[in-house]
Design a protein around this motif. Structure first.
Motif, PDB file in Angstrom:
ATOM      1  N   PHE A 141       0.859  -1.178   0.000  1.00 54.40           N
ATOM      2  CA  PHE A 141       0.000   0.000   0.000  1.00 54.40           C
ATOM      3  C   PHE A 141       0.899   1.233   0.000  1.00 54.40           C
ATOM      4  CE2 PHE A 141      -2.424   3.303   2.155  1.00 54.40           C
ATOM      5  CZ  PHE A 141      -3.667   3.212   1.547  1.00 54.40           C
ATOM      6  N   ASP A 142       0.825   2.063  -1.063  1.00 57.51           N
ATOM      7  CA  ASP A 142       1.638   3.280  -1.144  1.00 57.51           C
ATOM      8  C   ASP A 142       1.147   4.287  -0.116  1.00 57.51           C
ATOM      9  OD1 ASP A 142       3.584   3.066  -3.415  1.00 57.51           O
ATOM     10  OD2 ASP A 142       1.753   2.548  -4.495  1.00 57.51           O
ATOM     11  N   ALA A 143       2.044   4.748   0.755  1.00 61.87           N
ATOM     12  CA  ALA A 143       1.642   5.639   1.832  1.00 61.87           C
ATOM     13  C   ALA A 143       2.658   6.757   2.016  1.00 61.87           C
ATOM     14  CB  ALA A 143       1.490   4.857   3.137  1.00 61.87           C
ATOM     15  N   GLU A 144       2.142   7.939   2.357  1.00 65.05           N
ATOM     16  CA  GLU A 144       2.968   9.097   2.686  1.00 65.05           C
ATOM     17  C   GLU A 144       2.366   9.802   3.893  1.00 65.05           C
ATOM     18  OE1 GLU A 144       3.941  11.835  -0.489  1.00 65.05           O
ATOM     19  OE2 GLU A 144       3.506  10.291  -2.001  1.00 65.05           O
ATOM     20  N   ALA A 145       3.221  10.212   4.816  1.00 66.24           N
ATOM     21  CA  ALA A 145       2.813  11.024   5.957  1.00 66.24           C
ATOM     22  C   ALA A 145       3.858  12.121   6.115  1.00 66.24           C
ATOM     23  CB  ALA A 145       2.706  10.185   7.221  1.00 66.24           C
ATOM     24  N   GLY A 153       2.387  28.162  11.966  1.00 68.14           N
ATOM     25  CA  GLY A 153       1.856  26.979  12.622  1.00 68.14           C
ATOM     26  C   GLY A 153       2.399  25.697  12.006  1.00 68.14           C
ATOM     27  N   VAL A 154       1.663  24.635  12.191  1.00 65.92           N
ATOM     28  CA  VAL A 154       2.061  23.333  11.653  1.00 65.92           C
ATOM     29  C   VAL A 154       0.940  22.786  10.779  1.00 65.92           C
ATOM     30  CG1 VAL A 154       3.584  22.812  13.580  1.00 65.92           C
ATOM     31  CG2 VAL A 154       1.187  22.118  13.680  1.00 65.92           C
ATOM     32  N   ALA A 155       1.302  21.866   9.914  1.00 67.23           N
ATOM     33  CA  ALA A 155       0.333  21.232   9.022  1.00 67.23           C
ATOM     34  C   ALA A 155       0.761  19.786   8.804  1.00 67.23           C
ATOM     35  CB  ALA A 155       0.257  21.979   7.690  1.00 67.23           C
ATOM     36  N   ALA A 156      -0.147  19.002   8.256  1.00 63.44           N
ATOM     37  CA  ALA A 156       0.150  17.594   7.982  1.00 63.44           C
ATOM     38  C   ALA A 156      -0.629  17.144   6.762  1.00 63.44           C
ATOM     39  CB  ALA A 156      -0.212  16.725   9.188  1.00 63.44           C
ATOM     40  N   ARG A 157      -0.046  16.189   6.061  1.00 58.38           N
ATOM     41  CA  ARG A 157      -0.713  15.595   4.900  1.00 58.38           C
ATOM     42  C   ARG A 157      -0.550  14.086   4.953  1.00 58.38           C
ATOM     43  NH1 ARG A 157       1.275  18.077  -0.188  1.00 58.38           N
ATOM     44  NH2 ARG A 157      -0.442  19.522   0.176  1.00 58.38           N
ATOM     45  N   LEU A 158      -1.655  13.391   4.755  1.00 56.97           N
ATOM     46  CA  LEU A 158      -1.656  11.936   4.675  1.00 56.97           C
ATOM     47  C   LEU A 158      -2.177  11.540   3.302  1.00 56.97           C
ATOM     48  CD1 LEU A 158      -3.250  11.065   8.148  1.00 56.97           C
ATOM     49  CD2 LEU A 158      -0.811  11.164   7.581  1.00 56.97           C
ATOM     50  N   THR A 159      -1.441  10.707   2.600  1.00 61.80           N
ATOM     51  CA  THR A 159      -1.885  10.231   1.296  1.00 61.80           C
ATOM     52  C   THR A 159      -1.669   8.732   1.214  1.00 61.80           C
ATOM     53  OG1 THR A 159       0.259  10.558   0.217  1.00 61.80           O
ATOM     54  CG2 THR A 159      -1.258  12.425   0.215  1.00 61.80           C
ATOM     55  N   GLY A 160      -2.499   8.081   0.430  1.00 55.92           N
ATOM     56  CA  GLY A 160      -2.371   6.648   0.240  1.00 55.92           C
ATOM     57  C   GLY A 160      -3.045   6.200  -1.034  1.00 55.92           C
ATOM     58  N   SER A 161      -2.539   5.134  -1.608  1.00 64.08           N
ATOM     59  CA  SER A 161      -3.140   4.554  -2.812  1.00 64.08           C
ATOM     60  C   SER A 161      -2.775   3.080  -2.877  1.00 64.08           C
ATOM     61  CB  SER A 161      -2.675   5.280  -4.078  1.00 64.08           C
ATOM     62  OG  SER A 161      -1.285   5.092  -4.277  1.00 64.08           O
ATOM     63  N   TYR A 162      -3.539   2.345  -3.668  1.00 61.70           N
ATOM     64  CA  TYR A 162      -3.303   0.906  -3.793  1.00 61.70           C
ATOM     65  C   TYR A 162      -3.705   0.461  -5.191  1.00 61.70           C
ATOM     66  CZ  TYR A 162      -3.245  -4.070  -2.656  1.00 61.70           C
ATOM     67  OH  TYR A 162      -2.953  -5.406  -2.623  1.00 61.70           O
ATOM     68  N   ASP A 163      -2.855  -0.338  -5.819  1.00 58.63           N
ATOM     69  CA  ASP A 163      -3.127  -0.846  -7.166  1.00 58.63           C
ATOM     70  C   ASP A 163      -3.749  -2.236  -7.077  1.00 58.63           C
ATOM     71  OD1 ASP A 163      -2.152   1.423  -8.318  1.00 58.63           O
ATOM     72  OD2 ASP A 163      -0.224   0.558  -8.917  1.00 58.63           O
ATOM     73  N   ILE A 164      -4.945  -2.363  -7.625  1.00 62.91           N
ATOM     74  CA  ILE A 164      -5.647  -3.648  -7.689  1.00 62.91           C
ATOM     75  C   ILE A 164      -5.576  -4.136  -9.133  1.00 62.91           C
ATOM     76  CG2 ILE A 164      -7.825  -4.848  -7.302  1.00 62.91           C
ATOM     77  CD1 ILE A 164      -8.575  -2.583  -5.359  1.00 62.91           C
ATOM     78  N   PHE A 165      -4.837  -5.221  -9.366  1.00 60.37           N
ATOM     79  CA  PHE A 165      -4.629  -5.722 -10.718  1.00 60.37           C
ATOM     80  C   PHE A 165      -5.803  -6.616 -11.120  1.00 60.37           C
ATOM     81  CE2 PHE A 165      -0.487  -4.232  -9.699  1.00 60.37           C
ATOM     82  CZ  PHE A 165       0.133  -3.943 -10.901  1.00 60.37           C
ATOM     83  N   ILE A 166      -6.642  -6.088 -11.994  1.00 64.36           N
ATOM     84  CA  ILE A 166      -7.725  -6.887 -12.563  1.00 64.36           C
ATOM     85  C   ILE A 166      -7.148  -7.835 -13.608  1.00 64.36           C
ATOM     86  CG2 ILE A 166      -9.918  -6.800 -13.801  1.00 64.36           C
ATOM     87  CD1 ILE A 166     -10.341  -4.029 -12.546  1.00 64.36           C
TER      88      ILE A 166
END
Length: 250
Positions: A141-145, A153-166
């Motif tokens: 699972f591709d993930a970034e934090a 101030g402060v900030a945050a970003r969460l991202t994620g993706s997943y490849d499902i091979f049909i």
């Protein structure tokens, strides 16, 4: 002298009794250092990925969006570049996020990244320090934090993706991005707390491994204070959108 195939040479070298194996043994002596073959992990490579290059349409309007990244370096140390942004129906560039990061491998699947983020678009420019993790979580699972900090101030970003091979070429990709801010910034239309979400479900076909057109459904929305900013800045593309675009890498 009779010429042997590579397989035959390898067998002869293992046996150590054939004169034909001498060239093979000599080559192996050059390749091996103290009986150990060196790992080629210090070579430099270049990789670029245009993950999103798409048009979004809904009853409320349309929007063009891009999201890409590139890196240069070895298996352990890299210079990483990231950029994303949108263009609305008014032709103005918004949501511009551009990052320059130093990337260091800390495990088999994750890297630590640190550097600077610049918000450059139609609004006032903002600069942030950045530090975060990027890599492959459980089940690839591709993930970034990433966490950002500045005098605002402060900030945050969460991202994620997943490849499902049909199939080997037909791939379904769910994706999501969440942004958080400790303070609001009315000049840029950013609210405090959970600021916005951008998610999508894209179906791409890799008719060429490096070029894959796709279609999908995306959803973007703003929360809390951002709902007021959404009206003030006349932002389009929020809500559910029909999406089509192209994904490419080299």
């Amino acid at each position: 002298m009779r010429r042997l195939t590579p397989v035959a040479l390898a067998i002869a070298a293992a046996c150590g009794s054939s004169a034909d194996a001498a060239p093979m043994n000599k080559a192996m002596a050059v390749s091996y250092v103290n009986g150990i073959m060196p790992v080629m992990d210090q070579r430099t490579y270049v990789h670029a990925l245009l993950d999103q290059f798409e048009a979004r349409y809904s009853s409320a309007g349309g929007q063009f969006r891009y999201d890409g990244q590139a890196w240069f370096g070895s298996d352990y140390n890299k210079l990483w570049l990231k950029s994303e942004g949108t263009v609305g129906t008014d032709g103005r560039f918004g949501d511009g996020d551009h990052e320059i990061l130093y990337d260091r491998s800390v495990s088999r699947y994750f890297d630590v990244q640190s550097g600077v983020r610049l918000d450059i678009d139609r609004g006032p420019t903002r600069a942030w320090g950045a530090i975060g993790l990027q890599g492959l979580a459980l089940y690839f699972f591709d993930a970034e934090a990433t966490f950002y900090f500045s005098d605002r101030g402060v900030a945050a970003r969460l991202t994620g993706s997943y490849d499902i091979f049909i199939t080997n070429r037909l791939i379904l990709q769910p994706q999501a991005e969440l942004n958080f801010y400790s303070n609001s910034d009315s000049a840029r239309g950013v609210g405090r707390g959970l600021s916005d979400i951008d998610a999508g479900l894209r179906l791409r076909y890799e008719w060429h491994r490096k070029i894959a057109p796709y279609i999908g459904v995306t959803y973007s929305n703003m929360f809390y204070e951002n709902r007021f900013f959404q009206k003030t800045f006349s932002q389009t593309g929020n809500g559910v959108n029909f999406t089509f675009g192209i994904r490419s890498w080299f």
